[in-house]
Structures are given as C-alpha cells and as structure tokens.
Write a protein that holds these residues in place. Sequence first.
Motif, PDB file in Angstrom:
ATOM      1  N   ASP A   1       0.828  -1.202   0.000  1.00 60.12           N
ATOM      2  CA  ASP A   1       0.000   0.000   0.000  1.00 60.12           C
ATOM      3  C   ASP A   1       0.867   1.258   0.000  1.00 60.12           C
ATOM      4  OD1 ASP A   1      -2.205  -1.563  -0.017  1.00 60.12           O
ATOM      5  OD2 ASP A   1      -2.795  -1.209   2.064  1.00 60.12           O
ATOM      6  N   THR A   2       0.210   2.403  -0.154  1.00 60.09           N
ATOM      7  CA  THR A   2       0.888   3.703  -0.127  1.00 60.09           C
ATOM      8  C   THR A   2       0.494   4.472   1.123  1.00 60.09           C
ATOM      9  OG1 THR A   2       0.975   3.824  -2.541  1.00 60.09           O
ATOM     10  CG2 THR A   2       1.199   5.894  -1.334  1.00 60.09           C
ATOM     11  N   LEU A   3       1.473   4.971   1.839  1.00 60.06           N
ATOM     12  CA  LEU A   3       1.258   5.743   3.057  1.00 60.06           C
ATOM     13  C   LEU A   3       1.313   7.233   2.726  1.00 60.06           C
ATOM     14  CD1 LEU A   3       1.203   6.078   6.224  1.00 60.06           C
ATOM     15  CD2 LEU A   3       3.699   6.000   6.103  1.00 60.06           C
ATOM     16  N   THR A   4       0.342   7.990   3.243  1.00 63.32           N
ATOM     17  CA  THR A   4       0.306   9.443   3.071  1.00 63.32           C
ATOM     18  C   THR A   4       0.439  10.108   4.435  1.00 63.32           C
ATOM     19  OG1 THR A   4      -1.115   9.252   1.120  1.00 63.32           O
ATOM     20  CG2 THR A   4      -1.012  11.401   2.205  1.00 63.32           C
ATOM     21  N   VAL A   5       1.422  10.997   4.563  1.00 70.10           N
ATOM     22  CA  VAL A   5       1.704  11.683   5.828  1.00 70.10           C
ATOM     23  C   VAL A   5       1.691  13.189   5.584  1.00 70.10           C
ATOM     24  CG1 VAL A   5       3.342  11.975   7.722  1.00 70.10           C
ATOM     25  CG2 VAL A   5       3.127   9.751   6.601  1.00 70.10           C
ATOM     26  N   THR A   6       1.032  13.915   6.483  1.00 71.94           N
ATOM     27  CA  THR A   6       0.997  15.380   6.413  1.00 71.94           C
ATOM     28  C   THR A   6       1.609  15.945   7.689  1.00 71.94           C
ATOM     29  OG1 THR A   6      -1.013  15.361   5.063  1.00 71.94           O
ATOM     30  CG2 THR A   6      -0.473  17.413   6.207  1.00 71.94           C
ATOM     31  N   ILE A   7       2.605  16.814   7.522  1.00 73.38           N
ATOM     32  CA  ILE A   7       3.254  17.489   8.652  1.00 73.38           C
ATOM     33  C   ILE A   7       2.871  18.963   8.619  1.00 73.38           C
ATOM     34  CG2 ILE A   7       5.460  18.139   9.685  1.00 73.38           C
ATOM     35  CD1 ILE A   7       6.633  15.594   8.603  1.00 73.38           C
ATOM     36  N   SER A   8       2.410  19.466   9.747  1.00 75.95           N
ATOM     37  CA  SER A   8       1.973  20.863   9.852  1.00 75.95           C
ATOM     38  C   SER A   8       2.777  21.594  10.914  1.00 75.95           C
ATOM     39  CB  SER A   8       0.475  20.933  10.191  1.00 75.95           C
ATOM     40  OG  SER A   8      -0.298  20.281   9.203  1.00 75.95           O
ATOM     41  N   LEU A   9       3.118  22.860  10.615  1.00 79.02           N
ATOM     42  CA  LEU A   9       3.822  23.725  11.563  1.00 79.02           C
ATOM     43  C   LEU A   9       2.976  24.968  11.824  1.00 79.02           C
ATOM     44  CD1 LEU A   9       7.491  23.719  10.172  1.00 79.02           C
ATOM     45  CD2 LEU A   9       6.477  22.160  11.827  1.00 79.02           C
ATOM     46  N   ARG A  10       2.954  25.374  13.066  1.00 74.94           N
ATOM     47  CA  ARG A  10       2.293  26.643  13.425  1.00 74.94           C
ATOM     48  C   ARG A  10       3.243  27.419  14.331  1.00 74.94           C
ATOM     49  NH1 ARG A  10      -2.664  28.915  13.193  1.00 74.94           N
ATOM     50  NH2 ARG A  10      -3.165  30.471  14.755  1.00 74.94           N
ATOM     51  N   LEU A  11       3.730  28.575  13.841  1.00 78.01           N
ATOM     52  CA  LEU A  11       4.662  29.393  14.607  1.00 78.01           C
ATOM     53  C   LEU A  11       3.912  30.245  15.627  1.00 78.01           C
ATOM     54  CD1 LEU A  11       6.245  28.534  12.054  1.00 78.01           C
ATOM     55  CD2 LEU A  11       7.429  30.734  12.163  1.00 78.01           C
ATOM     56  N   PRO A  12       4.473  30.433  16.828  1.00 77.84           N
ATOM     57  CA  PRO A  12       3.785  31.245  17.842  1.00 77.84           C
ATOM     58  C   PRO A  12       3.675  32.717  17.438  1.00 77.84           C
ATOM     59  CG  PRO A  12       5.993  30.645  18.575  1.00 77.84           C
ATOM     60  CD  PRO A  12       5.720  29.862  17.340  1.00 77.84           C
TER      61      PRO A  12
END
Length: 398
Positions: free
Chosen positions: A73-84
């Motif tokens: 299968d194919t894995l999908t990953v999302t990384i999110s950043l939020r600066l203060p």
Amino acid sequence: MKKRLKFIRQIGTVVALIGSLFSYAMFQGGFVSWFLFYSFLPFGLCALAIAAYPLRRIQVTRAIASSSYYAGDTLTVTISLRLPFFVPLAYVMVDENWPPALQQTERNRAMPLFWRKTYSCTYTVSHLPRGEHLFSAIRVTMTDWLGLVTKETAFPIEDAIIVYPRYVEMKYRKISSQLDQGGAASSIPLHRDMTMAVGVREYVQGDRFSWIHWKASARKNELMTKEFEERQSDDIVVVLDRTPTPLFEEMVTFTASFLRAAIKKGVQTGLISVGSDRFIFPSRNGEAHLQQLFYHLAKTACDSLQPFARIIQQEMTQWPLSVSINYVTSQLTKETAASLSDFAAKNRCGTVFLIKRDEHGVANEERELLEQLRRKGIITIITTPEQFANALFGGGQR
C-alpha cells in the motif's frame, strides 16, 4: 556541546559583522560605507531574531491517514507547523526520523515560509514493507536569508503503523490425494473418540500414557495402546518454516492467504511459528482470531537458528491427531523429509506446500524427496505466487 559551540560562533559572527560594518561606516564615512551597513543590518537583525526565537514553542503535528495497511500500500503523511509569532524566515527544514525498514531517499523537506506563520507539507511512501513501523520524532531546522544562523530542535512525536502481510483471495477446500494402492486418503485426519475403544495395537512413541491397555500389555509382555473409534475433523494447523530464505515474503503471503481462506470458510485454524521467538496459536476461527494471526505475520521474520526438521519434531507431538497439519516451506531437505516420514508412520501424513518463485525453481534432490513423501501418503503441492489463488484446486504441481 558541539552544536552549542557552533551556535555561539554563529551569533558571534553576526554580531562581529554588524559591529565591523558600523565601525567602518563611522570611521570611513561616505555613502558607500553607510550603504553597506544599512544594507546588511536587516539581514543581521533577522539572524539575531532567529537566534532568540523560541523554537520549542512551534506547534508540530503529524497526520497519518490510517494506522494499519497491507504490504504494497501507499502511506500518506501530512506534517503541519504553526509558529507562535511571525519571524522573517528564509525556510524551515523538516526532517522525519524514518523507521529503518522504510529506507526513504527523501529524508527532509524545505518549507519556504516567507511571511507566513503556518505551513504544511504532504509526502507519500509507496510499496510499504510488511512490519510494524514507528515514527519517533520530527526535527525542525530554521535559518535566515543568508544562512548565517541555523537553529534546530527535535519534537518527540511518536506514531506507529502496522503493515499486515499481503494476501490473495484463495479458494479453500479439503485436500485429498490418491495413494499408490488406489485408495483415497483425505488430508484431514480422523478425530479419535476417546469414549469408545475398538481395538489395541503396539505402542509407538507419542501415544498418551492414558491410552495404554494394561491387560493386553501384560498378556503380550510389551506395551499395547488402545485404538479408538474415529471421526472426521476439519481443524487445521499451519506450520511456518522460519529458517532464513529469500522467499520468506512469498511464504508469509501464502500463509496469510491460506489462514484467511480457511477461517472465512468457518474452519478452526491454528498457526505454529517458531524462530528466535515461539508463537503457538491454537485452532480457532472468527475475525478476532484472524486479526491476531495477521498481526503476528506482520512482525515475524525468518530468523530461526534451528533447522525446520527439529522444530516440527519438537512441536508436532503436542497436537492431537484430530488436527490436520500443513507445512509451508521453500526448501525441502533430507532431514525434513525424514521427520515427515516418521509422522506419516504414526498416521499423521499432512500436507507440504513448497513455495517457489517459478516452476523451474525445484531442485532435482527436492523432486526425489517429494516423490518419497508422496509414496508415504503425504500430500505435496508445489506452488508459485501466481498460483496461490488456486493452490488448493490444482493451481500447483502435485
């Protein structure tokens, strides 16, 4: 300690550059010297701002679509950043702490933030390998426009995924073969009814102590065992050979397909898997049992230090004759064939599934051993990945 010293040197370099340009402008004067100072000042202040930026206060999240997959299968990953709060960054580099089995070539991603406080990126991992994979941390690195100051920190964000073995839709049925004498021999052994003894026979190793017929033993001056009325049973056990082999993934795929087909058919199914660890799953059925078997197959490895012949000798004596034994292996040795022949002499013939990459992968010695096993009443099936779906319906060589 080295990283801290490097960081201090970077700050010192920025401060020294600003101070040097300011001193040069003060002593030299003129348009050019002040132009150089004011042109560099925004970049220098930006570098100092990054040096003082509380990197730990960045909110970092990892989103994975699912926690369970199947091999391939194919894995999908999302990384999110939020600066203060805003800081004029050139970019932020995100580096995943990849599980070793994934072996990704693209280990980090640059996020050009510019004037933004939030950003996210998505990446995919195709052809997931079987196993349990742990994502342990995300490393975030930020730098200024000229690369004078680099600051990084790791965020311990753990996520785990389980990749179950691939399986094929296999058609299930009881296997039967023809003996040389012409009689039909079912691969499903007969279950002994312990409430009705119908005769006696000589004692053989593996018979239970409670089966001994003491009066007959006294008359013949040797141990005699009771024989019981027999009835058929559908229970099966699969024995997986975990000795090192390049065909282990194919063996796991076949085992998973076979177990799934039998349990979906309502057959009580067990598994024997012995390597560096020992897992014995009794014969049961149901979705929960199937999930337990697949979870083990997802993590198992071909790491057995003992030969397959010794393992089946140790394990088979603990199972009643009412259970049909199915051996899954990719290599047939003289020792294994001898052990299987010994069990056949004790009315436990079973079925041997020999997994090969193609039909020409069977060595001449293996063909001779297979013929010997057939003469003993042991069913032998040679099958390849392309034939797994119909392996029980003649989709292989017998």
